[in-house]
Design a protein around this motif. Structure first.
Motif, mmCIF file in Angstrom:
data_model
loop_
_atom_site.group_PDB
_atom_site.id
_atom_site.type_symbol
_atom_site.label_atom_id
_atom_site.label_comp_id
_atom_site.label_asym_id
_atom_site.label_seq_id
_atom_site.Cartn_x
_atom_site.Cartn_y
_atom_site.Cartn_z
ATOM 1 N N LYS A 5 0.800 -0.754 0.153
ATOM 2 C CA LYS A 5 -0.140 0.166 0.167
ATOM 3 C C LYS A 5 1.136 1.217 -0.131
ATOM 4 O O LYS A 5 0.324 2.201 0.206
ATOM 5 C CB LYS A 5 -1.049 -0.055 1.320
ATOM 6 N N ARG A 6 2.275 1.265 0.048
ATOM 7 C CA ARG A 6 3.410 2.554 0.586
ATOM 8 C C ARG A 6 4.690 2.051 -0.388
ATOM 9 O O ARG A 6 4.334 1.048 -0.377
ATOM 10 C CB ARG A 6 3.043 3.151 1.574
ATOM 11 N N TRP A 7 4.697 2.963 -0.130
ATOM 12 C CA TRP A 7 6.568 3.034 -1.139
ATOM 13 C C TRP A 7 7.661 3.893 -0.029
ATOM 14 O O TRP A 7 7.211 4.969 0.068
ATOM 15 C CB TRP A 7 6.732 3.452 -2.183
ATOM 16 N N LYS A 8 8.500 3.435 0.149
ATOM 17 C CA LYS A 8 9.338 3.882 1.143
ATOM 18 C C LYS A 8 10.257 4.110 0.126
ATOM 19 O O LYS A 8 10.728 3.964 -0.937
ATOM 20 C CB LYS A 8 10.207 2.567 2.055
ATOM 21 N N VAL A 34 7.399 7.832 3.103
ATOM 22 C CA VAL A 34 6.230 7.271 2.942
ATOM 23 C C VAL A 34 5.469 7.228 2.268
ATOM 24 O O VAL A 34 5.239 9.172 2.165
ATOM 25 C CB VAL A 34 5.707 6.755 4.205
ATOM 26 N N LEU A 35 5.349 7.759 0.955
ATOM 27 C CA LEU A 35 5.246 7.279 -0.153
ATOM 28 C C LEU A 35 3.504 6.489 -0.736
ATOM 29 O O LEU A 35 4.020 5.564 -0.978
ATOM 30 C CB LEU A 35 4.924 7.417 -1.361
ATOM 31 N N LEU A 36 2.459 6.987 -0.132
ATOM 32 C CA LEU A 36 0.999 6.457 0.588
ATOM 33 C C LEU A 36 0.482 6.490 -1.454
ATOM 34 O O LEU A 36 0.857 7.131 -1.717
ATOM 35 C CB LEU A 36 -0.130 6.903 0.751
ATOM 36 N N LEU A 37 0.240 4.579 -1.813
ATOM 37 C CA LEU A 37 -0.190 4.606 -3.116
ATOM 38 C C LEU A 37 -1.153 5.095 -3.956
ATOM 39 O O LEU A 37 -2.471 5.998 -4.314
ATOM 40 C CB LEU A 37 -0.032 2.810 -3.848
ATOM 41 N N SER A 78 -1.675 8.768 -2.390
ATOM 42 C CA SER A 78 -1.541 9.635 -2.515
ATOM 43 C C SER A 78 -0.132 9.973 -4.031
ATOM 44 O O SER A 78 0.183 10.611 -4.215
ATOM 45 C CB SER A 78 -0.010 10.180 -1.986
ATOM 46 N N SER A 136 5.794 12.066 5.226
ATOM 47 C CA SER A 136 5.032 11.456 4.352
ATOM 48 C C SER A 136 4.532 12.497 2.872
ATOM 49 O O SER A 136 4.848 13.686 2.769
ATOM 50 C CB SER A 136 3.425 11.704 4.599
ATOM 51 N N HIS A 142 3.384 12.926 -1.335
ATOM 52 C CA HIS A 142 2.817 13.040 -2.108
ATOM 53 C C HIS A 142 2.568 13.507 -3.850
ATOM 54 O O HIS A 142 3.857 14.156 -3.919
ATOM 55 C CB HIS A 142 1.014 13.543 -2.251
#
Length: 273
Positions: free
Chosen positions: A96-99, A109-112, A114, A135, A137
């Motif tokens: 659900k996210r990329w580091k 953290v880059l949430l999918l 966003s 965080s 985006h």
């Protein structure tokens, strides 16, 4: 075996009185320096109390906001602020996210949710977690995966905060000054939407002239960083113009670097004065 020999050169005397006076206006401290004995101030980052005296715990510049006193370190890892433009590298892809590695203490953290796919390495800080992690985006078209270019690493404290960190320079290259100290140089695209920002992907071969311009800009950024000059579009452009009298490979030679930086500082002082 080829041996290169360089003789000492006589440098022109350049007056930097204005910049020296500006430097004296800043309150610089080192660890252990007493900032104030007034108990009416609040303790901020980079300070501690020692027998009712507010003392610096890091080397840097004292900043006062109303009754709050903090010390901004001259050299540190990136501390994110909401709205910052950052250049990063994807280090881990999760469900659900990329580091993202952004030169901060912790992975960002880059949430999918966003991400404006295809997502990538240019993003904006959306919020800060309680532990200091950032965080990101990339919902705007200005952000996303970066194409061909050169990454230059400098101290985040040298990047001047401005309204825009995307610059199309008249020399034929474009530059993204990430607030985290990661700078991206790439050829200026021929036709580009105003909202595209740094999101531009092309796998076409980069021409020799563009590569030379980018290489010169890269060496100029390293020279400015080595001499602790604030990095923004004007300082980079002045340094680039001052370097045109020298070959690209010679810019990082100590005596030539000093000559270029002195000329750049002189022009910046004249611009401010």
């Amino acid at each position: 075996m080829a041996v290169e020999m360089r003789l000492p050169a006589v440098h022109k005397h350049i007056s930097l009185a204005a910049s020296q006076s500006n430097r004296e206006d800043k309150h610089l401290v080192v660890p252990g320096d007493v900032i104030t004995s007034d108990t009416g101030f609040m303790r901020g980052h980079g300070t501690y109390m020692d027998e009712d005296r507010l003392t610096a715990s890091v080397a840097g510049e004292v900043e006062r906001v109303n009754k709050l006193i903090c010390v901004r370190p001259l050299k540190t890892r990136y501390n994110g602020e909401v709205g910052d433009v950052v250049v990063g590298r994807i280090t881990e892809v999760q469900q659900k996210r990329w580091k993202v590695e952004t030169n901060s203490r912790l992975d960002s953290v880059l949430l999918l949710s966003s991400v404006n796919l295809p997502g990538g390495e240019l993003a904006e800080v959306q919020s800060i977690f309680s532990d200091g992690a950032v965080s990101l985006h990339t919902r705007s078209l200005k952000y996303g995966k970066l194409g061909q270019g050169v990454l230059v690493l400098v101290s985040p404290s040298l990047v001047k905060r401005q309204k825009t960190h995307f610059h199309n320079l008249p020399c034929g290259a474009s530059m993204i000054l990430g607030n985290n100290g990661y700078l991206w140089l790439y050829p200026t695209p021929g036709q580009q939407d105003e909202e595209a920002g740094g999101y531009y992907t092309s796998m076409e071969p980069v021409s020799l002239s563009d590569r030379e311009v980018i290489s010169r800009l890269r060496n100029c950024l390293l020279a400015l960083s080595a001499h602790k000059v604030l990095l923004y579009d004007t300082s980079v452009l002045y340094c680039y113009e001052a370097s045109l009298a020298h070959q690209i490979k010679d810019i990082l030679k100590p005596e030539i670097m000093e000559e270029i930086i002195l000329e750049t500082r002189q022009r910046l002082v004249e611009l401010e004065g």
